[in-house]
Design an enzyme around this catalytic site. Structure first.
Site, PDB file in Angstrom:
ATOM      1  N   TYR A   1      25.100  22.812 121.895  1.00  0.00           N
ATOM      2  CA  TYR A   1      25.113  24.245 121.303  1.00  0.00           C
ATOM      3  C   TYR A   1      26.740  24.461 121.109  1.00  0.00           C
ATOM      4  O   TYR A   1      27.361  24.935 120.020  1.00  0.00           O
ATOM      5  CB  TYR A   1      24.525  25.199 122.206  1.00  0.00           C
ATOM      6  CG  TYR A   1      24.731  26.649 121.328  1.00  0.00           C
ATOM      7  CD1 TYR A   1      24.036  27.208 120.336  1.00  0.00           C
ATOM      8  CD2 TYR A   1      25.698  27.547 121.937  1.00  0.00           C
ATOM      9  CE1 TYR A   1      24.305  28.363 119.740  1.00  0.00           C
ATOM     10  CE2 TYR A   1      25.795  28.633 121.523  1.00  0.00           C
ATOM     11  CZ  TYR A   1      25.130  29.178 120.381  1.00  0.00           C
ATOM     12  OH  TYR A   1      25.143  30.366 119.970  1.00  0.00           O
TER      13      TYR A   1
ATOM     14  N   VAL B   1      25.743  28.805 112.876  1.00  0.00           N
ATOM     15  CA  VAL B   1      24.855  27.627 113.470  1.00  0.00           C
ATOM     16  C   VAL B   1      23.759  28.624 113.810  1.00  0.00           C
ATOM     17  O   VAL B   1      22.382  27.944 113.838  1.00  0.00           O
ATOM     18  CB  VAL B   1      25.367  27.248 114.714  1.00  0.00           C
ATOM     19  CG1 VAL B   1      24.616  26.609 115.605  1.00  0.00           C
ATOM     20  CG2 VAL B   1      26.923  26.594 114.345  1.00  0.00           C
ATOM     21  N   GLU B   2      23.635  29.651 114.532  1.00  0.00           N
ATOM     22  CA  GLU B   2      22.335  30.346 114.813  1.00  0.00           C
ATOM     23  C   GLU B   2      21.444  30.370 113.815  1.00  0.00           C
ATOM     24  O   GLU B   2      20.198  30.484 113.761  1.00  0.00           O
ATOM     25  CB  GLU B   2      22.635  31.857 115.230  1.00  0.00           C
ATOM     26  CG  GLU B   2      23.440  31.754 116.936  1.00  0.00           C
ATOM     27  CD  GLU B   2      22.376  31.285 117.846  1.00  0.00           C
ATOM     28  OE1 GLU B   2      21.252  31.190 117.700  1.00  0.00           O
ATOM     29  OE2 GLU B   2      22.835  31.033 119.231  1.00  0.00           O
ATOM     30  N   SER B   3      21.771  31.348 112.642  1.00  0.00           N
ATOM     31  CA  SER B   3      20.800  31.550 111.670  1.00  0.00           C
ATOM     32  C   SER B   3      21.180  31.350 110.337  1.00  0.00           C
ATOM     33  O   SER B   3      20.575  31.740 109.142  1.00  0.00           O
ATOM     34  CB  SER B   3      20.693  33.094 111.706  1.00  0.00           C
ATOM     35  OG  SER B   3      21.914  33.842 111.246  1.00  0.00           O
TER      36      SER B   3
END
Length: 591
Positions: A340, A233-235
């Site tokens: 998130y 999800v982050e990158s």
């Protein structure tokens, strides 16, 4: 008409039977002889002689020169500056060494001038890109920004099929993080397996390079294996990912948090982009957050996104100790943090069982590499050329490097190179002097100079100048102190070695005019008296696009100092169309 010889032959043949008959006295009827057929000679066929086209020596020469130039362009794209320089030089040398010379034949002169302009333009570009003050670290947009933006406008309701699949998945799989079967998680599973299916497939395919390493680190640290999918999800597992908030790497660390967790971020390197180092820092940080929130991973993940202070303040204001109760209202946490946690949990559900949700994974195999210990700073472009690999490969293997050079103070820096090339690099390192390994220039501080005055003088940023030398931007300087100015040297046209300069008699009148037609800005009063008194200007050169004083000095085999002296220049700046006086007979001009 038969020839006499053929007639005689015929008569002899006719009489022969009768002679035989007289000898035997046996009457024998004469045997008729077939007529002798004489074939007429075949008509002579004339084969046309092919017309031999004269060889255009000039065109062949230009073709050879162009081939060298195109080789230089290819080498330049690979980051092989030395090979590019040699190819560009050769493109000019074949013209200068030919019987025509570089300037006498009109077509060669036009080709030569065009080459000089193009090579000079490449030189300017290479110097700008190779300036040690220019950051070379690549960046891609972080997926977390895009995902949170999409979730603002589209939160689809989970279909019965998705709900059934997730329910069965959670019942049959053992997750080491609690994943509630609520509408928010189901909604994001629906989003990932629907509109964002391609995005998740690409991220999962890329994750194959890093998951074994991440799982190994987390296992050693006693962390849940499910957390290995946070970078999805982050990158999307991109080491070069950079968010709008300036978080970087697969774990999207902010600079302050990275420093707190043991990562180095200075002018030369940014370890947030190095996957293994960043993973160790992420493990440390996640464990700290988990302890801070008494083992509640939902609150710990919310803190990873929004910061522990914000989550603690929200808990204090609301009196709610559970993330789902805390995020039920928009009063306490920002929307990004509220979304998130369910985003992470939905990604974990799919990543643990991708086939259940129709994911097609094409694993991206990692580049096999070995590490070479560098005793001093080394230019990556020089390494790329030595081992025969594109500069891009080295940057992909060493994403933490922010500049063309490795850290100047590091005496044991571990540089990753493709497997099988380590020994080649070690041999070159052993054969090359330290001064040739990196494009570092040194500046000696003069009395009264400061970082600001030197930065202005060298046209660089004061903070960059300070950080390149591991100094504060407010640091004082002492006379005689040496400062690193990591600029790349002129490797292209400006470094043309000892090649004969083209003769100037054939230069077009538009570029070189008689000395008596000197423009007002280059009048005799602006020329150094000692030169003007003894040596009239041999020619006037009109500055072209991409020209520098250094390239012009090389072209006419003189020095930058002489050019400035002859033309009354106080700086190295010149403009397109400006006319410069060239004194080829002056004492400080070389022949």
């Amino acid at each position: 008409m038969l020839s006499p010889r053929l007639v005689r032959v015929g008569v002899f043949c006719a009489l022969a039977p009768f002679a035989a008959a007289c000898a035997t006295r046996v009457a024998t009827a004469p045997v008729p002889q077939p007529p002798v057929v004489v074939n007429a000679p075949a008509p002579k066929v004339t084969t046309p002689v092919p017309t031999v086209q004269p060889v255009d020596s000039v065109l062949e020469l230009i073709t050879v020169s162009t081939g060298h130039f195109e080789t230089g362009e290819r080498e330049l794209k690979l980051g092989h500056l030395e090979s590019a320089r040699e190819a560009f030089n050769r493109a000019l040398e074949v013209l200068l060494e030919s019987p025509f010379g570089g300037r006498t034949e009109p077509r060669i002169r036009e080709h030569f001038d065009r080459l000089v302009e193009r090579i000079s333009a490449y030189e300017v570009t290479a110097l700008a890109q190779g300036d040690g003050f220019e950051e070379q670290q690549r960046s891609e947009s972080a997926t977390i920004d895009e995902l949170l933006a999409i979730s603002t406008f589209e939160t689809p309701v989970a279909t019965p099929e998705t709900t059934k699949a997730v329910t069965a998945d959670l019942q049959s799989s053992d997750h080491d993080i609690d994943i509630p079967l609520n509408a928010k998680v189901l909604s994001f599973v629906q989003l990932f397996s629907g509109r964002l299916k391609t995005f998740l497939e690409e991220g999962l395919s890329r994750s194959v390079q890093y998951l074994p390493m991440i799982q190994s680190v987390f296992r050693a640290e006693g962390l849940p294996m499910d957390l290995a999918y946070v970078p999805l999800v982050e990158s999307a597992f991109k080491p070069t990912a950079l968010s709008r908030a300036k978080a970087r790497g697969i774990w999207q660390f902010m600079r302050g948090t990275a420093l707190e967790n043991g990562l180095t971020h200075d002018w030369y390197i940014d370890e947030r982009a190095e996957p293994e180092k960043a993973t160790r820092a992420a493990a440390k940080y996640l464990r700290t957050l988990n302890e801070m929130f008494d083992g509640d991973w939902h609150l710990a993940l919310a803190s990873y996104n929004g910061g522990p202070g914000r989550v603690q303040r929200a808990m204090k204001r609301s009196g709610r100790m559970d993330f789902w109760q805390l995020s039920a209202s928009s009063r306490y946490l920002p929307r990004e943090t509220r979304d998130y946690v369910p985003l992470i949990l939905a990604a974990i559900v799919i990543a643990r069982n991708p086939s259940q949700y129709g994911m097609n994974i094409n694993p991206v195999e990692p580049i096999r590499y070995e590490a070479v210990t560098l005793p001093t700073a080394v230019d990556l472009r020089r390494v790329a050329e030595w081992i025969g690999t594109p500069i891009q490969t080295l940057q992909d293997l060493n994403p933490e490097l922010r500049r063309w050079t490795t850290p100047v103070r590091a005496t044991e820096y571990e540089l990753k190179v493709p497997d099988g090339t380590g020994e080649i690099l070690r041999e070159h390192l052993a054969q090359t002097g330290a001064d040739e390994l990196a494009p570092l220039n040194w500046y000696v501080v003069k009395k009264g100079e400061t970082l600001l005055s030197i930065a202005k003088k060298l046209k660089v940023n004061r903070i960059d100048l300070a950080e390149a030398n591991y100094l504060s931007s407010r640091s004082g300087l002492s006379t005689g102190q040496r400062l690193i100015i990591p600029r790349a040297p002129a490797l292209l046209l400006a470094s043309l070695p000892e090649n004969p300069a083209p003769v100037v008699e054939g230069r077009p009148a538009a570029e070189v005019v008689a000395a008596k037609n000197i423009a007002p800005e280059v009048s005799a009063k602006n020329i150094a008296p000692q030169v003007a008194a003894t040596s009239p200007a041999s020619l006037i050169y009109r500055v072209k696009r991409g020209d520098t004083l250094f390239s012009i000095a090389k072209l006419f085999r003189t020095t930058v100092a002489s050019l400035k002296s002859w033309n009354g220049l106080r700086s190295n700046s010149i403009k397109v169309g400006q006319r410069l006086a060239i004194f080829t007979d002056a004492p400080n001009a070389t022949n």
